[in-house]
Scaffold this motif. Structure first.
Motif, mmCIF file in Angstrom:
data_model
loop_
_atom_site.group_PDB
_atom_site.id
_atom_site.type_symbol
_atom_site.label_atom_id
_atom_site.label_comp_id
_atom_site.label_asym_id
_atom_site.label_seq_id
_atom_site.Cartn_x
_atom_site.Cartn_y
_atom_site.Cartn_z
ATOM 1 N N PRO A 1 -6.777 -9.268 6.497
ATOM 2 C CA PRO A 1 -7.861 -8.792 5.625
ATOM 3 C C PRO A 1 -7.387 -8.497 4.206
ATOM 4 C CG PRO A 1 -7.080 -6.981 6.976
ATOM 5 C CD PRO A 1 -6.294 -8.200 7.421
ATOM 6 N N GLY A 2 -6.705 -9.443 3.587
ATOM 7 C CA GLY A 2 -6.123 -9.196 2.265
ATOM 8 C C GLY A 2 -7.141 -8.854 1.204
ATOM 9 N N ASP A 3 -8.270 -9.576 1.194
ATOM 10 C CA ASP A 3 -9.288 -9.300 0.172
ATOM 11 C C ASP A 3 -9.839 -7.887 0.319
ATOM 12 O OD1 ASP A 3 -8.917 -11.841 -0.770
ATOM 13 O OD2 ASP A 3 -10.710 -12.682 0.182
ATOM 14 N N ALA A 4 -10.058 -7.456 1.561
ATOM 15 C CA ALA A 4 -10.588 -6.113 1.782
ATOM 16 C C ALA A 4 -9.590 -5.045 1.357
ATOM 17 C CB ALA A 4 -10.953 -5.930 3.257
ATOM 18 N N LEU A 5 -8.303 -5.268 1.617
ATOM 19 C CA LEU A 5 -7.292 -4.298 1.204
ATOM 20 C C LEU A 5 -7.242 -4.180 -0.320
ATOM 21 C CD1 LEU A 5 -4.276 -5.003 3.602
ATOM 22 C CD2 LEU A 5 -6.122 -3.341 3.837
ATOM 23 N N ALA A 6 -7.346 -5.308 -1.008
ATOM 24 C CA ALA A 6 -7.309 -5.279 -2.476
ATOM 25 C C ALA A 6 -8.565 -4.623 -3.043
ATOM 26 C CB ALA A 6 -7.167 -6.696 -3.006
ATOM 27 N N GLU A 7 -9.729 -4.934 -2.440
ATOM 28 C CA GLU A 7 -10.988 -4.409 -2.970
ATOM 29 C C GLU A 7 -11.146 -2.916 -2.729
ATOM 30 O OE1 GLU A 7 -15.838 -4.890 -2.221
ATOM 31 O OE2 GLU A 7 -14.413 -6.292 -1.281
ATOM 32 N N ARG B 1 -4.261 19.212 9.371
ATOM 33 C CA ARG B 1 -3.688 20.416 9.987
ATOM 34 C C ARG B 1 -2.172 20.327 10.127
ATOM 35 N NH1 ARG B 1 -8.738 19.712 11.018
ATOM 36 N NH2 ARG B 1 -10.118 21.463 11.550
ATOM 37 N N GLY B 2 -1.570 19.353 9.445
ATOM 38 C CA GLY B 2 -0.125 19.250 9.404
ATOM 39 C C GLY B 2 0.512 18.498 10.548
ATOM 40 N N PHE B 3 -0.292 17.756 11.324
ATOM 41 C CA PHE B 3 0.213 17.025 12.487
ATOM 42 C C PHE B 3 0.387 15.563 12.106
ATOM 43 C CE2 PHE B 3 -0.229 14.653 16.420
ATOM 44 C CZ PHE B 3 0.451 15.417 17.359
ATOM 45 N N ARG B 4 1.510 14.967 12.493
ATOM 46 C CA ARG B 4 1.753 13.550 12.203
ATOM 47 C C ARG B 4 0.942 12.681 13.160
ATOM 48 N NH1 ARG B 4 8.051 12.144 10.634
ATOM 49 N NH2 ARG B 4 7.850 12.740 8.444
ATOM 50 N N SER B 5 -0.093 12.043 12.626
ATOM 51 C CA SER B 5 -1.045 11.321 13.459
ATOM 52 C C SER B 5 -1.228 9.869 13.035
ATOM 53 C CB SER B 5 -2.412 12.015 13.394
ATOM 54 O OG SER B 5 -2.887 12.024 12.054
ATOM 55 N N GLY B 6 -0.433 9.388 12.066
ATOM 56 C CA GLY B 6 -0.730 8.079 11.487
ATOM 57 C C GLY B 6 -2.003 8.160 10.681
ATOM 58 N N ALA B 7 -2.044 9.105 9.760
ATOM 59 C CA ALA B 7 -3.276 9.459 9.049
ATOM 60 C C ALA B 7 -3.837 8.288 8.261
ATOM 61 C CB ALA B 7 -2.998 10.622 8.096
ATOM 62 N N PRO B 8 -5.173 8.192 8.210
ATOM 63 C CA PRO B 8 -5.791 7.136 7.412
ATOM 64 C C PRO B 8 -5.672 7.415 5.921
ATOM 65 C CG PRO B 8 -7.469 8.594 8.296
ATOM 66 C CD PRO B 8 -6.167 9.017 8.908
ATOM 67 N N VAL B 9 -5.580 6.347 5.145
ATOM 68 C CA VAL B 9 -5.617 6.412 3.681
ATOM 69 C C VAL B 9 -7.054 6.136 3.261
ATOM 70 C CG1 VAL B 9 -4.745 5.425 1.534
ATOM 71 C CG2 VAL B 9 -3.251 5.567 3.548
ATOM 72 N N VAL C 1 2.141 -3.442 6.206
ATOM 73 C CA VAL C 1 1.891 -3.803 4.814
ATOM 74 C C VAL C 1 2.811 -2.986 3.909
ATOM 75 C CG1 VAL C 1 0.158 -3.892 2.983
ATOM 76 C CG2 VAL C 1 -0.522 -4.318 5.356
ATOM 77 N N THR C 2 3.598 -3.678 3.086
ATOM 78 C CA THR C 2 4.491 -3.008 2.140
ATOM 79 C C THR C 2 4.106 -3.416 0.723
ATOM 80 O OG1 THR C 2 6.304 -3.044 3.742
ATOM 81 C CG2 THR C 2 6.883 -2.627 1.441
ATOM 82 N N THR C 3 3.866 -2.422 -0.132
ATOM 83 C CA THR C 3 3.541 -2.666 -1.531
ATOM 84 C C THR C 3 4.388 -1.748 -2.400
ATOM 85 O OG1 THR C 3 1.836 -0.965 -1.793
ATOM 86 C CG2 THR C 3 1.152 -3.054 -0.801
ATOM 87 N N ASP C 4 4.192 -1.836 -3.689
ATOM 88 C CA ASP C 4 4.905 -0.929 -4.608
ATOM 89 C C ASP C 4 4.503 0.525 -4.376
ATOM 90 O OD1 ASP C 4 6.136 -3.090 -5.746
ATOM 91 O OD2 ASP C 4 4.748 -3.246 -7.443
ATOM 92 N N GLN C 5 3.310 0.745 -3.823
ATOM 93 C CA GLN C 5 2.836 2.111 -3.582
ATOM 94 C C GLN C 5 3.428 2.735 -2.315
ATOM 95 O OE1 GLN C 5 0.826 -0.635 -4.351
ATOM 96 N NE2 GLN C 5 -1.234 0.108 -4.824
ATOM 97 N N GLY C 6 3.915 1.906 -1.379
ATOM 98 C CA GLY C 6 4.466 2.457 -0.145
ATOM 99 C C GLY C 6 4.274 1.502 1.021
ATOM 100 N N ARG C 7 4.477 2.039 2.246
ATOM 101 C CA ARG C 7 4.351 1.242 3.470
ATOM 102 C C ARG C 7 3.167 1.765 4.290
ATOM 103 N NH1 ARG C 7 8.975 1.122 7.148
ATOM 104 N NH2 ARG C 7 8.194 -0.949 7.727
ATOM 105 N N TYR C 8 2.396 0.817 4.814
ATOM 106 C CA TYR C 8 1.173 1.173 5.506
ATOM 107 C C TYR C 8 1.012 0.296 6.749
ATOM 108 C CZ TYR C 8 0.304 2.857 0.762
ATOM 109 O OH TYR C 8 0.422 3.470 -0.454
ATOM 110 N N VAL C 9 0.031 0.687 7.563
ATOM 111 C CA VAL C 9 -0.412 -0.145 8.677
ATOM 112 C C VAL C 9 -1.891 -0.432 8.465
ATOM 113 C CG1 VAL C 9 -0.732 -0.328 11.166
ATOM 114 C CG2 VAL C 9 1.259 0.884 10.263
ATOM 115 N N LEU D 1 -4.665 -2.459 -2.701
ATOM 116 C CA LEU D 1 -3.367 -2.862 -2.167
ATOM 117 C C LEU D 1 -3.237 -4.378 -2.297
ATOM 118 C CD1 LEU D 1 -3.107 -0.684 1.069
ATOM 119 C CD2 LEU D 1 -1.978 -0.305 -1.128
ATOM 120 N N GLY D 2 -2.819 -4.816 -3.472
ATOM 121 C CA GLY D 2 -2.615 -6.233 -3.713
ATOM 122 C C GLY D 2 -1.138 -6.570 -3.714
ATOM 123 N N ALA D 3 -0.813 -7.849 -3.774
ATOM 124 C CA ALA D 3 0.574 -8.331 -3.829
ATOM 125 C C ALA D 3 1.434 -7.664 -2.767
ATOM 126 C CB ALA D 3 1.156 -8.082 -5.218
#
Length: 283
Positions: A6-12, A74-82, A35-43, A16-18
């Protein structure tokens, strides 16, 4: 089953481009990309209309993402959404929904007591949480057509459903619903796929199923968290464990009938899942 990236959706929606992208697709109900970008690493994680679930896959997915967001707050590591640029947790995509999640350091928990304590911690934090998209734990229908797949199947599932209904009042809350050991990483718990409200013992039974019912250490860790009374654990856990195997049997029977190969190499994996469930139900 191939899924388009879903590259177009990530950019829009997330700018998260390039990106450097590596498909993962390790789950049986979703598609994922690292997904790895200049901003960081994501899923990037998506469910689509082609993924077979008992309900609307996008509804379940959005609810699970909301639970992960509540835990992260609440401070719990959950794979939080961006959140998107517009503040949304998910966006519609390919007949389903798409989210971008924070990458959690892949340090698996190899201590069963720690896994139990982590699950109890999540249950405690979710005690007073309400999110949009919550569903009840009532999706197993003993009358469903796919339960005619094997002679033993319908009666076994119906018996487990009856036993759960007769179990009496149980401690309830928002569930993870599928806490496999590999989801306990980075000191937290990821892969929140649904906002399901039901007996907390269901999560405990799920973890025990994945641990081949070798609960040494795990139950000690969970008990120390105090999320469920000891008497309830002692008296009702066998009922929930049987119901968990019934859920597994229902799930794999549906996949076999629908020829759902999401996340697996071929249909033999679905057959093995159904056989494991049969053994658990008849043990």
């Amino acid at each position: 089953m191939p899924f388009p990236f879903p590259g177009d959706a990530l950019a829009e929606h997330w700018a998260l481009g390039a990106a450097d992208v590596h498909p993962h697709h390790g789950g049986m109900n979703s598609a994922t990309w690292f997904v790895t970008t200049d901003q960081g690493r994501y899923v990037a994680k998506a469910v689509t209309g082609s993924v077979i679930t008992p309900a609307d896959p996008a509804l379940w997915f959005r609810g699970g993402i909301a639970v992960a967001d509540a835990l992260a707050a609440r401070g719990f590591r959950s794979g939080a959404p961006v959140r998107t640029a517009g503040g949304a947790l998910t966006v519609p995509w390919d007949g389903g929904a798409l989210a971008v999640l924070t990458m959690v350091p892949e340090t698996p928990a190899d201590d069963r007591r720690a896994i139990g304590a982590t699950l109890a911690g999540a249950h405690r934090l979710l005690r007073d949480v309400r999110v949009e998209g919550e569903v009840g734990m009532d999706w197993v229908d003993p009358g469903a057509a796919h339960l005619g797949l094997r002679p033993w199947l319908r009666d076994a599932v119906a018996g487990a459903v009856r036993d759960l209904a007769a179990a009496g009042p149980l401690t309830t809350g928002l569930l993870h619903a599928d806490p496999a050991p590999e989801a306990f990483i980075g000191g937290g718990l990821i892969d929140w796929g649904v906002a399901m409200r039901g007996p907390l013992l269901y999560d405990i039974a799920s973890a025990l199923m994945y641990l081949a019912e070798d609960g040494a250490g795990f139950l000690d860790g969970y008990r120390a968290g105090g999320a469920v009374p000891d008497a309830e654990l002692r008296d009702a856990l066998p009922v929930l464990l049987r119901f968990r195997y019934a859920v597994q049997a229902d799930y794999f029977a549906r996949r076999i009938v629908m020829n759902d190969l999401t996340g697996i190499a071929d249909g033999a994996d679905n057959e093995r899942g159904l056989e494991d469930a049969r053994r658990g139900l008849h043990r």
